[in-house]
Design an enzyme around this catalytic site. Sequence first.
Site, PDB file in Angstrom:
ATOM      1  N   GLY A  13       0.822  -1.215   0.000  1.00 51.31           N
ATOM      2  CA  GLY A  13       0.000   0.000   0.000  1.00 51.31           C
ATOM      3  C   GLY A  13       0.850   1.257   0.000  1.00 51.31           C
ATOM      4  N   SER A 136      -4.974 -12.715  -3.621  1.00 54.09           N
ATOM      5  CA  SER A 136      -3.747 -13.505  -3.506  1.00 54.09           C
ATOM      6  C   SER A 136      -3.929 -14.855  -4.189  1.00 54.09           C
ATOM      7  CB  SER A 136      -3.434 -13.743  -2.031  1.00 54.09           C
ATOM      8  OG  SER A 136      -2.428 -14.716  -1.900  1.00 54.09           O
ATOM      9  N   TYR A 161      -7.518 -17.215   5.735  1.00 53.01           N
ATOM     10  CA  TYR A 161      -6.912 -16.261   4.799  1.00 53.01           C
ATOM     11  C   TYR A 161      -7.242 -16.659   3.357  1.00 53.01           C
ATOM     12  CZ  TYR A 161      -3.373 -13.495   2.362  1.00 53.01           C
ATOM     13  OH  TYR A 161      -2.740 -12.620   1.517  1.00 53.01           O
TER      14      TYR A 161
HETATM   15  N1  LIG Z   1       3.024  -9.855   1.086  1.00 54.85           N
HETATM   16  C1  LIG Z   1       2.615 -10.839   0.277  1.00 54.85           C
HETATM   17  O1  LIG Z   1       3.388 -11.758  -0.106  1.00 54.85           O
HETATM   18  C2  LIG Z   1       1.207 -10.863  -0.233  1.00 54.85           C
HETATM   19  C3  LIG Z   1       0.840 -11.863  -1.154  1.00 54.85           C
HETATM   20  C4  LIG Z   1      -0.459 -11.871  -1.648  1.00 54.85           C
HETATM   21  C5  LIG Z   1      -1.370 -10.918  -1.232  1.00 54.85           C
HETATM   22  N2  LIG Z   1      -0.999  -9.969  -0.323  1.00 54.85           N
HETATM   23  C6  LIG Z   1      -2.005  -8.968   0.090  1.00 54.85           C
HETATM   24  O2  LIG Z   1      -1.465  -7.677  -0.073  1.00 54.85           O
HETATM   25  C7  LIG Z   1      -2.171  -6.759   0.780  1.00 54.85           C
HETATM   26  C8  LIG Z   1      -1.160  -5.838   1.452  1.00 54.85           C
HETATM   27  O3  LIG Z   1      -0.383  -6.595   2.331  1.00 54.85           O
HETATM   28  P1  LIG Z   1       1.174  -6.354   2.572  1.00 54.85           P
HETATM   29  O4  LIG Z   1       1.878  -7.551   2.085  1.00 54.85           O
HETATM   30  O5  LIG Z   1       1.591  -5.019   2.082  1.00 54.85           O
HETATM   31  O6  LIG Z   1       1.243  -6.451   4.169  1.00 54.85           O
HETATM   32  P2  LIG Z   1       1.470  -5.352   5.317  1.00 54.85           P
HETATM   33  O7  LIG Z   1       2.786  -4.696   5.118  1.00 54.85           O
HETATM   34  O8  LIG Z   1       1.225  -6.082   6.587  1.00 54.85           O
HETATM   35  O9  LIG Z   1       0.307  -4.303   5.051  1.00 54.85           O
HETATM   36  C9  LIG Z   1      -1.023  -4.560   5.439  1.00 54.85           C
HETATM   37  C10 LIG Z   1      -1.757  -3.244   5.635  1.00 54.85           C
HETATM   38  O10 LIG Z   1      -3.076  -3.536   6.116  1.00 54.85           O
HETATM   39  C11 LIG Z   1      -3.353  -2.677   7.208  1.00 54.85           C
HETATM   40  N3  LIG Z   1      -4.308  -3.285   8.134  1.00 54.85           N
HETATM   41  C12 LIG Z   1      -4.189  -4.467   8.793  1.00 54.85           C
HETATM   42  N4  LIG Z   1      -5.242  -4.638   9.610  1.00 54.85           N
HETATM   43  C13 LIG Z   1      -6.039  -3.559   9.467  1.00 54.85           C
HETATM   44  C14 LIG Z   1      -7.247  -3.137  10.061  1.00 54.85           C
HETATM   45  N5  LIG Z   1      -7.872  -3.851  11.014  1.00 54.85           N
HETATM   46  N6  LIG Z   1      -7.792  -1.959   9.666  1.00 54.85           N
HETATM   47  C15 LIG Z   1      -7.183  -1.188   8.747  1.00 54.85           C
HETATM   48  N7  LIG Z   1      -6.018  -1.520   8.152  1.00 54.85           N
HETATM   49  C16 LIG Z   1      -5.452  -2.687   8.518  1.00 54.85           C
HETATM   50  C17 LIG Z   1      -1.994  -2.478   7.897  1.00 54.85           C
HETATM   51  O11 LIG Z   1      -2.024  -1.328   8.718  1.00 54.85           O
HETATM   52  P3  LIG Z   1      -0.698  -0.850   9.558  1.00 54.85           P
HETATM   53  O12 LIG Z   1       0.160  -0.111   8.571  1.00 54.85           O
HETATM   54  O13 LIG Z   1      -1.280   0.021  10.614  1.00 54.85           O
HETATM   55  O14 LIG Z   1      -0.056  -2.090  10.075  1.00 54.85           O
HETATM   56  C18 LIG Z   1      -1.085  -2.341   6.682  1.00 54.85           C
HETATM   57  O15 LIG Z   1      -1.046  -1.014   6.223  1.00 54.85           O
HETATM   58  C19 LIG Z   1      -2.995  -7.618   1.723  1.00 54.85           C
HETATM   59  O16 LIG Z   1      -4.337  -7.620   1.314  1.00 54.85           O
HETATM   60  C20 LIG Z   1      -2.397  -9.019   1.564  1.00 54.85           C
HETATM   61  O17 LIG Z   1      -3.338 -10.030   1.818  1.00 54.85           O
HETATM   62  C21 LIG Z   1       0.266  -9.919   0.180  1.00 54.85           C
END
Ligand SMILES: NC(=O)c1ccc[n+]([C@@H]2O[C@H](COP(=O)([O-])OP(=O)(O)OC[C@H]3O[C@@H](n4cnc5c(N)ncnc54)[C@H](OP(=O)(O)O)[C@@H]3O)[C@@H](O)[C@H]2O)c1
Length: 277
Positions: A13, A136, A161
Amino acid sequence: MKLAITGATSGIGAETVKALASKFETVFLIVRNEKKADSFINELAKEHSRTKFVIVPCDLSDLSSVAKAANKILTETDSLYALVNNAGGIFPDGKLTGDGFEQTFQINHLGHFLLTLKLMPLLEKTEDARIINVSSEAHRAANPKLDDSKHVGNYKSFPAYANAKLYNILFTKSLAEKYGSKRIASYCLHPGVVKTNFGGDFSGFFKALIKLAQPFMITAEKGAKTTIYLATTPNDSLENGGYFAKSRRAKPSSTANSKSLREKLWVLSQDLTKEYL
Ligand SMILES: NC(=O)c1ccc[n+]([C@@H]2O[C@H](COP(=O)([O-])OP(=O)(O)OC[C@H]3O[C@@H](n4cnc5c(N)ncnc54)[C@H](OP(=O)(O)O)[C@@H]3O)[C@@H](O)[C@H]2O)c1
């Protein structure tokens, strides 16, 4: 043009915001941690005007907070070019939110369902508007249990998930069907296996596993590429309702194409959020 994005303060994000900020007049940062958003804006302000960024407090695990966030955006703008439902992740087993739903289900799907429907009047008024849902490849392991209507069953982290990420795709396809005629497009995507704070709520074995895998993961900057592609390509050149990976059309699982499942999810989600719609 205006952009709204959830989970703007971390990982994919945050990189999406950095890459898109210069293309948008206003960026609504929909975040659960205002302090974190404030220091992110300090970083962004080295290259952009601070006034471009609007912090919208929103805890997706609290539907009243989601409704409040949507209402704030509705009072601050009369158009919205792109809504990026990016926040989410995998969380420890079986915890329920204050609203009484399994948290993975609510944070990844239900909160975004409510946010999207509330913001629909803005998207409807905007030329070439789009909704982008970050799903995902984990959706392939889903085993949806929509008969547990409140989603309060004792879910293990990964199955919960996988189901939630399947719901992101089903939701996208429903949006395309229901709002395509209003010229709002909807897309979903797999960002890659990305080194972010994903899984950060875990300790012990799962945390160690993620750490071991990190050298093989792509950077968050690369992980944001498909979202950026979908936010910047004209809708006429993209397939409404499509699932994308590596900035190309990809094929989701056959379950993700089930019309009866997406209809069931839509009706259930409407019912679970009706107090706020
Ligand atoms: N990383 C991977 O390999 C991967 C693979 C496939 C899909 N994804 C998807 O990509 C998306 C982004 O994830 P990311 O990898 O960038 O992980 P990340 O760094 O953990 O980011 C997740 C974001 O979601 C926010 N969040 C979590 N719980 C929340 C809540 N209750 N209310 C509002 N915001 C909330 C977090 O807020 P904070 O900044 O306050 O923590 C953070 O900004 C997710 O939907 C994840 O499922 C990731």
